[in-house]
Design a protein around this motif. Structure first.
Motif, PDB file in Angstrom:
ATOM      1  N   ASP A 102       0.854  -1.187   0.000  1.00 21.07           N
ATOM      2  CA  ASP A 102       0.000   0.000   0.000  1.00 21.07           C
ATOM      3  C   ASP A 102       0.887   1.234   0.000  1.00 21.07           C
ATOM      4  OD1 ASP A 102      -1.782   2.065   0.303  1.00 21.07           O
ATOM      5  OD2 ASP A 102      -2.742   1.297   2.111  1.00 21.07           O
ATOM      6  N   SER A 103       0.964   1.879  -1.145  1.00 22.48           N
ATOM      7  CA  SER A 103       1.641   3.179  -1.251  1.00 22.48           C
ATOM      8  C   SER A 103       0.653   4.221  -1.763  1.00 22.48           C
ATOM      9  CB  SER A 103       2.852   3.100  -2.187  1.00 22.48           C
ATOM     10  OG  SER A 103       2.472   2.659  -3.481  1.00 22.48           O
ATOM     11  N   GLY A 104      -0.627   3.994  -1.463  1.00 21.74           N
ATOM     12  CA  GLY A 104      -1.679   4.857  -1.985  1.00 21.74           C
ATOM     13  C   GLY A 104      -1.584   6.288  -1.500  1.00 21.74           C
ATOM     14  N   LEU A 105      -1.947   7.200  -2.389  1.00 24.58           N
ATOM     15  CA  LEU A 105      -2.056   8.605  -1.998  1.00 24.58           C
ATOM     16  C   LEU A 105      -3.278   8.827  -1.118  1.00 24.58           C
ATOM     17  CD1 LEU A 105      -1.163  10.273  -5.417  1.00 24.58           C
ATOM     18  CD2 LEU A 105       0.283  10.167  -3.375  1.00 24.58           C
ATOM     19  N   LEU A 106      -4.220   7.864  -1.169  1.00 18.81           N
ATOM     20  CA  LEU A 106      -5.411   7.914  -0.342  1.00 18.81           C
ATOM     21  C   LEU A 106      -5.423   6.710   0.599  1.00 18.81           C
ATOM     22  CD1 LEU A 106      -8.114   8.619  -3.078  1.00 18.81           C
ATOM     23  CD2 LEU A 106      -6.704  10.289  -1.876  1.00 18.81           C
ATOM     24  N   ARG A 107      -6.105   6.866   1.719  1.00 21.72           N
ATOM     25  CA  ARG A 107      -6.317   5.757   2.638  1.00 21.72           C
ATOM     26  C   ARG A 107      -7.486   4.906   2.142  1.00 21.72           C
ATOM     27  NH1 ARG A 107      -6.133  10.407   6.120  1.00 21.72           N
ATOM     28  NH2 ARG A 107      -4.029  10.653   7.003  1.00 21.72           N
ATOM     29  N   PRO A 108      -7.613   3.690   2.648  1.00 26.37           N
ATOM     30  CA  PRO A 108      -8.755   2.859   2.231  1.00 26.37           C
ATOM     31  C   PRO A 108     -10.104   3.518   2.469  1.00 26.37           C
ATOM     32  CG  PRO A 108      -7.115   1.503   3.324  1.00 26.37           C
ATOM     33  CD  PRO A 108      -6.658   2.927   3.481  1.00 26.37           C
ATOM     34  N   ASP A 109     -10.208   4.378   3.483  1.00 29.27           N
ATOM     35  CA  ASP A 109     -11.492   5.039   3.743  1.00 29.27           C
ATOM     36  C   ASP A 109     -11.725   6.262   2.861  1.00 29.27           C
ATOM     37  OD1 ASP A 109      -9.823   6.996   4.765  1.00 29.27           O
ATOM     38  OD2 ASP A 109     -10.579   6.882   6.817  1.00 29.27           O
ATOM     39  N   CYS A 110     -10.845   6.480   1.889  1.00 29.43           N
ATOM     40  CA  CYS A 110     -10.937   7.555   0.891  1.00 29.43           C
ATOM     41  C   CYS A 110     -10.379   8.901   1.375  1.00 29.43           C
ATOM     42  CB  CYS A 110     -12.360   7.760   0.369  1.00 29.43           C
ATOM     43  SG  CYS A 110     -12.969   6.363  -0.613  1.00 29.43           S
ATOM     44  N   SER A 111      -9.946   9.001   2.611  1.00 31.58           N
ATOM     45  CA  SER A 111      -9.325  10.251   3.056  1.00 31.58           C
ATOM     46  C   SER A 111      -7.921  10.377   2.465  1.00 31.58           C
ATOM     47  CB  SER A 111      -9.272  10.306   4.586  1.00 31.58           C
ATOM     48  OG  SER A 111      -8.531   9.214   5.115  1.00 31.58           O
ATOM     49  N   THR A 112      -7.418  11.597   2.409  1.00 32.73           N
ATOM     50  CA  THR A 112      -6.134  11.871   1.781  1.00 32.73           C
ATOM     51  C   THR A 112      -4.983  11.704   2.770  1.00 32.73           C
ATOM     52  OG1 THR A 112      -6.533  14.210   2.238  1.00 32.73           O
ATOM     53  CG2 THR A 112      -6.999  13.432   0.012  1.00 32.73           C
ATOM     54  N   ARG A 113      -3.903  11.145   2.296  1.00 31.78           N
ATOM     55  CA  ARG A 113      -2.672  11.037   3.077  1.00 31.78           C
ATOM     56  C   ARG A 113      -1.784  12.260   2.814  1.00 31.78           C
ATOM     57  NH1 ARG A 113      -1.878   4.605   1.854  1.00 31.78           N
ATOM     58  NH2 ARG A 113      -2.747   3.851   3.841  1.00 31.78           N
ATOM     59  N   PRO A 114      -0.805  12.524   3.692  1.00 27.44           N
ATOM     60  CA  PRO A 114       0.082  13.681   3.470  1.00 27.44           C
ATOM     61  C   PRO A 114       0.769  13.659   2.100  1.00 27.44           C
ATOM     62  CG  PRO A 114       0.352  12.850   5.700  1.00 27.44           C
ATOM     63  CD  PRO A 114      -0.544  11.880   4.993  1.00 27.44           C
ATOM     64  N   ALA A 115       1.121  12.483   1.600  1.00 21.24           N
ATOM     65  CA  ALA A 115       1.798  12.397   0.301  1.00 21.24           C
ATOM     66  C   ALA A 115       0.947  12.960  -0.819  1.00 21.24           C
ATOM     67  CB  ALA A 115       2.167  10.946   0.003  1.00 21.24           C
ATOM     68  N   PHE A 116      -0.366  12.852  -0.700  1.00 20.38           N
ATOM     69  CA  PHE A 116      -1.259  13.384  -1.730  1.00 20.38           C
ATOM     70  C   PHE A 116      -1.019  14.870  -1.941  1.00 20.38           C
ATOM     71  CE2 PHE A 116      -5.109  15.668  -2.865  1.00 20.38           C
ATOM     72  CZ  PHE A 116      -5.536  15.003  -4.004  1.00 20.38           C
ATOM     73  N   PHE A 117      -0.851  15.607  -0.853  1.00 16.64           N
ATOM     74  CA  PHE A 117      -0.713  17.057  -0.966  1.00 16.64           C
ATOM     75  C   PHE A 117       0.637  17.458  -1.556  1.00 16.64           C
ATOM     76  CE2 PHE A 117      -3.866  16.321   2.381  1.00 16.64           C
ATOM     77  CZ  PHE A 117      -4.931  17.025   1.829  1.00 16.64           C
ATOM     78  N   VAL A 118       1.662  16.614  -1.358  1.00 15.93           N
ATOM     79  CA  VAL A 118       2.947  16.870  -2.014  1.00 15.93           C
ATOM     80  C   VAL A 118       2.784  16.747  -3.525  1.00 15.93           C
ATOM     81  CG1 VAL A 118       5.362  16.170  -2.196  1.00 15.93           C
ATOM     82  CG2 VAL A 118       4.185  16.016   0.010  1.00 15.93           C
ATOM     83  N   VAL A 119       2.110  15.686  -3.956  1.00 15.85           N
ATOM     84  CA  VAL A 119       1.871  15.494  -5.388  1.00 15.85           C
ATOM     85  C   VAL A 119       0.983  16.610  -5.934  1.00 15.85           C
ATOM     86  CG1 VAL A 119       0.818  13.960  -7.099  1.00 15.85           C
ATOM     87  CG2 VAL A 119       2.230  13.005  -5.268  1.00 15.85           C
ATOM     88  N   ALA A 120      -0.033  17.000  -5.180  1.00 14.33           N
ATOM     89  CA  ALA A 120      -0.935  18.058  -5.640  1.00 14.33           C
ATOM     90  C   ALA A 120      -0.174  19.361  -5.860  1.00 14.33           C
ATOM     91  CB  ALA A 120      -2.064  18.258  -4.632  1.00 14.33           C
ATOM     92  N   ARG A 121       0.672  19.735  -4.905  1.00 17.20           N
ATOM     93  CA  ARG A 121       1.454  20.973  -5.075  1.00 17.20           C
ATOM     94  C   ARG A 121       2.401  20.859  -6.263  1.00 17.20           C
ATOM     95  NH1 ARG A 121       1.109  20.886   0.659  1.00 17.20           N
ATOM     96  NH2 ARG A 121       3.002  19.619   0.808  1.00 17.20           N
ATOM     97  N   ALA A 122       2.990  19.682  -6.448  1.00 15.59           N
ATOM     98  CA  ALA A 122       3.895  19.486  -7.588  1.00 15.59           C
ATOM     99  C   ALA A 122       3.154  19.599  -8.911  1.00 15.59           C
ATOM    100  CB  ALA A 122       4.574  18.115  -7.487  1.00 15.59           C
ATOM    101  N   ALA A 123       1.873  19.224  -8.911  1.00 23.90           N
ATOM    102  CA  ALA A 123       1.054  19.324 -10.119  1.00 23.90           C
ATOM    103  C   ALA A 123       0.454  20.712 -10.305  1.00 23.90           C
ATOM    104  CB  ALA A 123      -0.063  18.272 -10.080  1.00 23.90           C
TER     105      ALA A 123
END
Length: 356
Positions: free
Chosen positions: A316-337
């Motif tokens: 599991d290296s998901g940007l989201l948790r199984p419950d659909c909430s966002t992990r901190p890594a998601f926001f790093v990718v979002a800012r990079a995008a």
């Protein structure tokens, strides 16, 4: 590589975050306060390459779940790149073909450019097809999905558990055949993992490959060690572009070494995965020849506790948790995008288990 490099629609170029991440990577290699592992990694390469602004670096997602395209946050990210891994003979496997067709149709509907990576037959994971059998299968696949223009002939070809790991000659034959079948496609010559055997495997592959100009790299080792050793090695060995066709920061993973009957779960805090995303972006900034990242993965829909009980998930290296909430890594990718994290749309898990 044949054909010219396309420009992904609406993909956002990386900004100053890349340079900041690159500086962070360099700081990690300074003598003061380093771990023994980091010191060992640094001794392996005396000089660091220059960091580049990477204005032509594009971020996509590698995930085989069609639910990816139903998540409003994927659309919000604005990426138009996604990677799908399929059996080399998927056209003869109706169940998998139905799943993968749904994925590809969803990608087409959202104007997402797929990168399709062929892989071993799950029924015979240690068996390599003949060149003619491989050619007939991939030709049939290309005929079914003519809009797919990006391919990897085989997934993680130098991995010790892949049959191509022992046969770079056959891997080169697959690349040559796939290139001949679609001269206007973007085809990675090889799709390799940055393990110790990478250099020797690629050198052998180069003896038989016909004019390779695009390469796939899974940079897990360099990212995990805060190193650029193997990425720089590949850049020195080959010509053309390099795509990080699979890269990410695991929150947990399952390992069962050879000869050991019992599996081991290695669990990391989510802050560790966040750190690895920063390292990944910094690694991509070391050369303008690195032009794409496919982040693995979007979301795993079951928890670690479920995996421990059922034994059917290994990573599991998901940007989201199984419950659909966002992990901190998601926001790093979002800012990079180029996205503003505070504006991310809300999503919840529905009765089908999808994030909507």
């Amino acid at each position: 590589m044949t054909g010219s490099r396309p420009t992904p629609r609406s993909a956002a170029p990386l900004t100053g975050l890349i340079l900041a991440c690159a500086l962070a990577l360099i700081a990690l290699s300074l003598p003061a306060g380093r771990s023994a592992e980091a010191r060992s990694a640094t001794r392996a390469h005396a000089a660091s390459p220059r960091a580049h602004a990477a204005k032509h670096l594009w971020i996509g997602v590698s995930d085989n779940s069609v639910a990816l395209f139903r998540d409003p946050r994927f659309r919000w990210l604005g990426t138009h790149l996604a990677r799908l891994v399929v059996p080399w003979n998927v056209v003869a496997r109706p169940r998998e073909l139905a799943w993968d067709t749904a994925w590809l149709q969803a990608a087409l509907a959202q104007r997402v450019r797929p990168l399709v990576a062929f892989n071993a037959d799950p029924s015979h994971p240690n068996r390599l097809p003949s060149v003619s059998a491989y050619g007939a299968a991939v030709d049939a696949f290309m005929g079914m999905f003519p809009w797919v223009r990006d391919y990897s002939p085989w997934n993680e070809e130098n991995h010790e558990r892949q049959p191509t790991g022992r046969d770079p000659h056959r891997a080169a034959q697959y690349f040559n055949l796939l290139s001949a079948h679609c001269r206007s496609c973007m085809i990675t010559a090889a799709d390799v993992l940055d393990t110790p055997n990478m250099g020797a495997w690629v050198r052998s592959f180069l003896h038989w490959a016909h004019r390779p100009r695009l390469w796939g790299l899974h940079s897990y080792v360099d990212v995990g060690r805060a190193s650029h050793e193997r990425t720089s090695e590949l850049l020195r060995m080959v010509h053309g572009e390099v795509w990080f066709t699979e890269a990410g920061g695991p929150v947990w993973r399952w390992e069962r070494p050879y000869g050991v009957a019992r599996a081991t779960y290695i669990v990391h805090p989510e802050s560790y995965a966040e750190t690895l995303v920063h390292r990944l972006l910094a690694l991509a900034a070391i050369s303008p020849r690195i032009t794409r990242i496919y982040y693995y993965q979007w979301r795993v829909d079951q928890t670690l506790d479920w995996a421990r009980r059922h034994g059917q998930l290994s990573w599991d290296s998901g940007l989201l948790r199984p419950d659909c909430s966002t992990r901190p890594a998601f926001f790093v990718v979002a800012r990079a995008a180029g996205r503003v994290p505070s504006r991310v749309p809300r999503a919840r898990r529905n009765h089908s288990g999808d994030c909507v």
